[in-house]
Write an enzyme that holds these catalytic residues in place. Structure first.
Site, PDB file in Angstrom:
ATOM      1  N   GLY A 183      84.463  54.883  61.667  1.00 42.27           N
ATOM      2  CA  GLY A 183      84.378  53.450  61.439  1.00 42.27           C
ATOM      3  C   GLY A 183      83.245  53.120  60.495  1.00 42.27           C
TER       4      GLY A 183
ATOM      5  N   GLN B  59      76.910  47.861  56.602  1.00 43.73           N
ATOM      6  CA  GLN B  59      76.370  49.216  56.423  1.00 43.73           C
ATOM      7  C   GLN B  59      76.322  49.617  54.959  1.00 43.73           C
ATOM      8  OE1 GLN B  59      79.072  50.970  59.618  1.00 43.73           O
ATOM      9  NE2 GLN B  59      77.272  52.270  59.770  1.00 43.73           N
TER      10      GLN B  59
ATOM     11  N   CYS C 208      76.624  56.835  64.811  1.00 42.30           N
ATOM     12  CA  CYS C 208      76.808  55.835  63.763  1.00 42.30           C
ATOM     13  C   CYS C 208      76.362  56.440  62.435  1.00 42.30           C
ATOM     14  CB  CYS C 208      75.944  54.616  64.089  1.00 42.30           C
ATOM     15  SG  CYS C 208      76.000  53.318  62.855  1.00 42.30           S
ATOM     16  N   LEU C 209      77.109  56.171  61.378  1.00 46.12           N
ATOM     17  CA  LEU C 209      76.746  56.718  60.070  1.00 46.12           C
ATOM     18  C   LEU C 209      75.396  56.194  59.589  1.00 46.12           C
ATOM     19  CD1 LEU C 209      80.231  56.576  58.310  1.00 46.12           C
ATOM     20  CD2 LEU C 209      79.068  58.590  59.230  1.00 46.12           C
TER      21      LEU C 209
ATOM     22  N   HIS D 223      82.170  48.935  68.455  1.00 43.95           N
ATOM     23  CA  HIS D 223      80.994  49.364  67.693  1.00 43.95           C
ATOM     24  C   HIS D 223      80.924  48.637  66.340  1.00 43.95           C
ATOM     25  CE1 HIS D 223      78.221  52.759  66.242  1.00 43.95           C
ATOM     26  NE2 HIS D 223      78.560  52.158  65.121  1.00 43.95           N
ATOM     27  N   GLU D 224      82.065  48.541  65.653  1.00 46.96           N
ATOM     28  CA  GLU D 224      82.072  47.915  64.321  1.00 46.96           C
ATOM     29  C   GLU D 224      81.878  46.402  64.411  1.00 46.96           C
ATOM     30  OE1 GLU D 224      81.604  49.936  62.016  1.00 46.96           O
ATOM     31  OE2 GLU D 224      82.196  51.684  63.194  1.00 46.96           O
TER      32      GLU D 224
ATOM     33  N   HIS E 182      78.308  45.629  64.722  1.00 42.01           N
ATOM     34  CA  HIS E 182      77.598  45.666  63.433  1.00 42.01           C
ATOM     35  C   HIS E 182      77.629  44.291  62.751  1.00 42.01           C
ATOM     36  CE1 HIS E 182      76.229  49.728  62.570  1.00 42.01           C
ATOM     37  NE2 HIS E 182      77.396  50.260  62.842  1.00 42.01           N
TER      38      HIS E 182
END
Ligand code: NI
Length: 170
Positions: free
Chosen positions: A46, A51, A95-96, A137-138, A141
């Site tokens: 994701g 981000q 998470c990236l 999660h997204e 963000h």
């Protein structure tokens, strides 16, 4: 298409609330195409627009629950809203923007989401398991939250190894 730089935890952009997308134009399509390339290159499940430094409500989630033999597909969600959620799952989440760190996080096991596609058309979609986790999660963000805020335990390398050894690589 082009790879975009993924902001890392500590960058104040990641703690800001994103504004809705109002123009479903070429610029949005370029952003989504770039995000897809960036997510695929990073092998994530994701990615949210903040981000890559864009404070707009747009995310990508990789649907990994696909029948044997079919390829995983990327879902574009613009202005996503979680309509309902049920069940519970617990497990390591990463998470990236927080590379190499995994924390134990509880999430619903099933969510229903309403969103718009890249042309502004509304649709509803359901996610189970990892996909439900990624939707939550997204969307977090987009409200300026990263998983570290809701993780009750950051996992050590040994704990992660043990987890994946017993969870059948899930
Ligand atoms: Ni993330």
């Amino acid at each position: 298409m082009a790879l975009r730089n993924i902001l890392k935890e500590g960058d104040e952009t990641l703690s800001k609330r994103c504004r809705p997308v109002t123009d479903f134009n070429d610029r949005l399509h370029q952003l989504l195409d770039d995000m897809a390339e960036t997510l695929t290159a990073a092998e994530g499940v994701g990615l949210a627009a903040p981000q890559v430094g864009i404070l707009r409500r747009a995310v990508l989630v990789l649907e990994t629950n696909v029948p044997e033999g079919e390829s995983e597909k990327l879902i574009e969600l613009i202005n996503p809203e979680i309509l309902s959620s049920d069940g519970e799952q617990e497990g390591p989440e990463g998470c990236l923007s927080v590379p190499g760190v995994y924390g134990w996080v509880k999430r619903p096991d099933h969510v229903r989401v309403r969103a718009q596609d890249r042309f502004g058309e509304f649709f509803e979609i359901e996610g189970y398991g990892l996909t439900a986790r990624a939707f939550c999660h997204e969307v977090d963000h987009l409200d300026g939250h990263v998983f570290l805020e809701i993780s009750d335990h950051i996992m050590s390398d040994e704990e992660l190894e043990e987890y994946y050894a017993t969870e059948d690589g899930k």
